[in-house]
Design a protein around this motif. Structure first.
Motif, PDB file in Angstrom:
ATOM      1  N   VAL A 166     -14.057  -6.932 -11.284  1.00 47.00           N
ATOM      2  CA  VAL A 166     -15.418  -6.787 -11.799  1.00 47.00           C
ATOM      3  C   VAL A 166     -16.334  -6.396 -10.645  1.00 47.00           C
ATOM      4  N   ALA A 177     -17.679 -13.582 -14.092  1.00 48.25           N
ATOM      5  CA  ALA A 177     -16.399 -12.993 -13.705  1.00 48.25           C
ATOM      6  C   ALA A 177     -15.446 -14.055 -13.163  1.00 48.25           C
ATOM      7  N   VAL A 184     -13.976 -10.490  -8.288  1.00 51.59           N
ATOM      8  CA  VAL A 184     -15.307  -9.889  -8.453  1.00 51.59           C
ATOM      9  C   VAL A 184     -15.825  -9.402  -7.109  1.00 51.59           C
TER      10      VAL A 184
END
Length: 214
Positions: A166, A177, A184
């Motif tokens: 993400v 996330a 992330v």
């Protein structure tokens, strides 16, 4: 590529909309009798779905925002987008690289479908995102920081959460996330790095992202 899917947040990650929308949000809330600075708006609302703005104002002031708040706000934002909005510097190159490498990607945004489309159309990013790659908090019951939106996007794209990366620029998005069990990458162009704690990795230049994902 070590991921089977790259999920982008939209505002501040794909389109440089956060300065515009937070300036207008602060002004509108102030106009309605809820004094809010640009910095307040960034701190409290950046990355959140519209319902969070309503919830926070009700919680703090004990009053509800007008019924037409969302429509009026979006009208102002879309008009400003047409005049001012640009893609985030370097993001077209990232999308080009992912497409060339055959790596699936999509967008999962707290914004409405209409807001995502208007932003992409205005900046030319619509060539990279057809309907099947666009997911909004409107599609799920709870927006970020709940993991629902990211999990929904991964499921629709046919990828398990642990194979997803993400790209986020808000604390709420990073929390979502992490809660979804995804790596992330925290984009610090507008958000201080210490507010994106929990991110797998931080970066400040979108041009760095393709290499980080490898």
């Amino acid at each position: 590529m070590r991921y089977d899917l790259v999920i982008f947040d939209n505002d501040g990650v794909l389109v440089d909309s956060e300065p515009i929308s937070n300036r207008l949000l602060a002004a509108y809330l102030t106009e309605l009798g809820h004094p809010t600075s640009y910095e307040d708006s960034i701190r409290d609302y950046m990355g959140s779905a519209m319902h969070r703005i309503h919830d926070l104002v009700l919680e703090r002031a004990g009053e509800r925002l007008p019924d037409d708040f969302d429509d009026v706000f979006h009208g102002r934002v879309f008009a400003a987008f047409e005049a001012e909005l640009k893609p985030v510097a370097g993001v077209a190159g990232v999308l080009e690289q992912l497409a060339a490498d055959g790596v699936p990607y999509c967008v999962a945004s707290s914004g409405s479908h209409e807001r995502i489309r208007v932003g992409h159309r205005t900046t030319g990013l619509d060539r990279w995102f057809d309907e099947s790659r666009i997911f909004s908090s409107q599609d799920v019951g709870r927006g970020k920081p709940a993991p629902d939106l990211f999990l929904h996007a991964a499921e629709r794209m046919g990828v398990v959460p642990e194979r997803c990366a993400v790209v986020e620029d808000s604390p709420l998005g990073v929390q979502a996330a992490v809660a979804a069990g995804m790596d992330v990458y925290g984009f610090t162009a507008m958000t201080p790095a210490d507010r994106l704690q929990g991110a797998t990795q931080l970066f400040s230049d979108m041009g760095q992202l393709a290499d980080l994902l490898e």
